[in-house]
Design an enzyme around this catalytic site. Structure first.
Site, mmCIF file in Angstrom:
data_model
loop_
_atom_site.group_PDB
_atom_site.id
_atom_site.type_symbol
_atom_site.label_atom_id
_atom_site.label_comp_id
_atom_site.label_asym_id
_atom_site.label_seq_id
_atom_site.Cartn_x
_atom_site.Cartn_y
_atom_site.Cartn_z
ATOM 1 N N SER A 75 0.687 -1.185 -0.039
ATOM 2 C CA SER A 75 0.132 -0.048 -0.018
ATOM 3 C C SER A 75 0.829 1.251 -0.034
ATOM 4 C CB SER A 75 -0.760 0.051 1.264
ATOM 5 O OG SER A 75 -0.130 0.144 2.322
ATOM 6 N N LYS A 76 0.220 2.329 0.259
ATOM 7 C CA LYS A 76 1.243 3.489 -0.086
ATOM 8 C C LYS A 76 2.106 3.715 1.109
ATOM 9 C CE LYS A 76 -1.579 6.811 -2.550
ATOM 10 N NZ LYS A 76 -3.072 6.551 -2.539
ATOM 11 N N ARG A 77 1.762 3.095 2.037
ATOM 12 C CA ARG A 77 2.773 3.049 3.185
ATOM 13 C C ARG A 77 4.135 2.748 2.659
ATOM 14 N NH1 ARG A 77 2.767 -0.286 6.525
ATOM 15 N NH2 ARG A 77 1.451 -1.673 5.863
#
Ligand code: GLU
Length: 488
Positions: A249-251
């Protein structure tokens, strides 16, 4: 109805609520490879019924990203937002067939029942209250204009199962399902229903999608069964995880195809890399072109374990693609990165194409992404660079270095204007011998003086390419710099 008898037809069904995620790109690639391997069709269907979260901008961004990856699709693109009437007709058909019923329960009432189930620690299922309404009761509610949603009748007990191509037999206890809503009170059909209607009408033979859809598949199979349609074959593919074993994910930094494009990854490399995430040809091959992948692809070799996204490997793969790319083709891509970095202009690139080709040929062995070009080849375009800090400490460390560079400067200035590589090498090595020092003691400071860097392509090659004048002026600059540094 589809007329694709016997042919493989697959689809990708993105919801245009964001940029194309690498996970969705991989799903697209698996579908695409499968279709092309079997000489079948690959269809794109935009699942844009959520008008609040979908946008035209995201729809085009997704299509642009697919095009950039060179994934071509067959026929026109379907937009679910233009097909509401079709889904409605099928929902009503199911009602007429006695396989669905209207539910007049209000959201508040349903909410209360859900909360009660939670409090009693039992799974919530719609209690079928409205299935048992009499004709008169229904009429009364209709006359009063009470909103109604359409629910599908699902089996209340037994075991549902299907044979997944990746996971084998998957089963669910029917008690886990309930009579879910297929058409809301605003007469818009829900995702799981519309998806089945489309997949059926489009003649989809294989549904290849992320394993986060397995629960949906059980729901969808009840729709196929209710209509008496044969369900397609399913292949659920494990989701991609980050190094920390969490869903990517964006993390984790870059997650969309566009992010990788911006990082200077080549579409061919990303395509190859994603194709090998969770699938392998069964041998050691890693660098595989599109045709090779198409030839080798098989759903049987998709692994049931989650692949890990290894960005180091992606960069390695990218460097291989850069290295193998034809210089003209590569320059065609690199030029935009150099222009964006403000190092050159379109006109200058066109005017010096052959010179630029030489730079690209020299640097391509040493870069991992296109973005490395402006960073590592900056010195070819400007005199305006600092000396690498560590290099400065290590190679410009005594006033003597200035004397050596000065001696080199004198020697080089006596060379021909053509400034040819062999002559340069002879001059440098000859001087080292004369000064009775190792050539490295001359080569490292010279590299730092000419490029600001401590590594890079062969020194003599880059000197020839820089030309005599630039080499001399940059040596002058370094000599001054070192002298200044040690001035007391
Ligand atoms: N629209 C769904 C998604 O983006 C895809 C559903 C499907 O492939 O059936 O996750």
């Amino acid at each position: 109805m589809s007329d694709n008898k016997g042919e493989v037809v697959v689809r990708m069904a993105p919801s245009p609520t964001g940029y194309l995620h690498v996970g969705s790109a991989r799903t697209a690639i698996f579908n695409y490879l499968f279709a092309r391997h079997h000489g079948g069709k690959f269809i794109i269907r935009m699942e844009d019924t959520d008008t609040e979260r979908s946008s035209e901008e995201m729809t085009t961004a997704i299509l642009d990203a697919l095009r950039w990856l060179n994934i071509d699709w067959d026929g026109e693109i379907f937009h679910q937002s233009q097909r509401f009437d079709i889904y409605r007709q099928y929902a009503e058909k199911l009602y007429e067939m006695g396989k669905a019923y209207y539910c007049y329960c209000s959201p508040d009432e349903l909410d209360a029942k859900r909360k009660q189930a939670q409090a009693e620690r039992r799974p919530y299922r719609y209690d079928r209250k409205c299935l048992h309404l009499t004709r008169e009761e229904k009429q009364k509610l209709d006359d009063a204009g009470v909103p109604k949603a359409l629910r599908i009748k699902t089996p209340l007990e037994g075991i549902g199962s299907f044979n997944d191509i990746v996971y084998g037999e998957l089963t669910r206890d029917f008690t886990e399902l309930d009579d879910w809503i297929i058409m809301r009170s605003n007469r818009k059909c829900t995702y799981n229903f519309s998806c089945v209607v489309d997949d059926h009408l489009m003649g989809i033979t294989h549904i290849i999608r992320g394993n986060d859809h397995i629960t949906n598949t059980f729901k969808q199979i009840t729709v196929y069964n209710a209509f008496g349609w044969e369900p397609p074959k399913f292949a659920h593919i494990p989701l991609i995880l980050g190094k920390d074993r969490h869903k990517i994910s964006k993390r984790h930094g870059a997650v969309s195809v566009t992010d990788y494009k911006k990082k200077g990854i080549l579409p061919e490399a990303l395509f190859n890399f994603l194709a090998l995430l969770g699938w392998s040809p069964g041998d050691e091959r890693e660098i595989m072109g599109r045709e090779e992948l198409i030839k080798a692809f098989s759903l049987k070799r998709v692994s049931a374990t989650n692949p890990i996204f290894d960005s180091v490997k992606l960069e390695w793969m990218n460097s291989e693609y850069i290295r193998r790319m034809d210089d003209n083709e590569l320059l065609d891509k690199v030029r935009w990165v150099l222009i964006d970095a403000g190092l050159t202009t379109r006109l200058s690139v066109e005017s010096h194409w052959h010179y630029m080709l030489k730079i690209v040929a020299l640097m391509k062995e040493r870069v991992r992404t296109l973005n490395d070009f402006p960073r590592l080849a900056r010195f070819f375009f400007t005199d305006n660079f600092d000396y690498d800090e560590k290099g400065d400490k290590k190679h410009f460390k005594t006033p003597e270095v200035a004397d050596r560079l000065n001696a080199l400067r004198d020697k080089l200035s006596g060379l021909n204007k053509t400034f040819e590589i062999n002559e340069i090498e002879k001059a440098v090595r000859g001087l080292a011998e004369k000064l009775n020092i190792k050539p490295a003691l001359l080569i490292h400071p010279t590299r730092l003086a000419l490029t600001g860097l401590t590594f890079g392509p062969g020194l003599f090659e880059l000197m020839e390419l820089l030309g005599k004048e630039k080499c001399l002026s940059r040596l002058d600059r370094a000599i001054d710099y070192i002298k200044n540094k040690f001035r007391t």
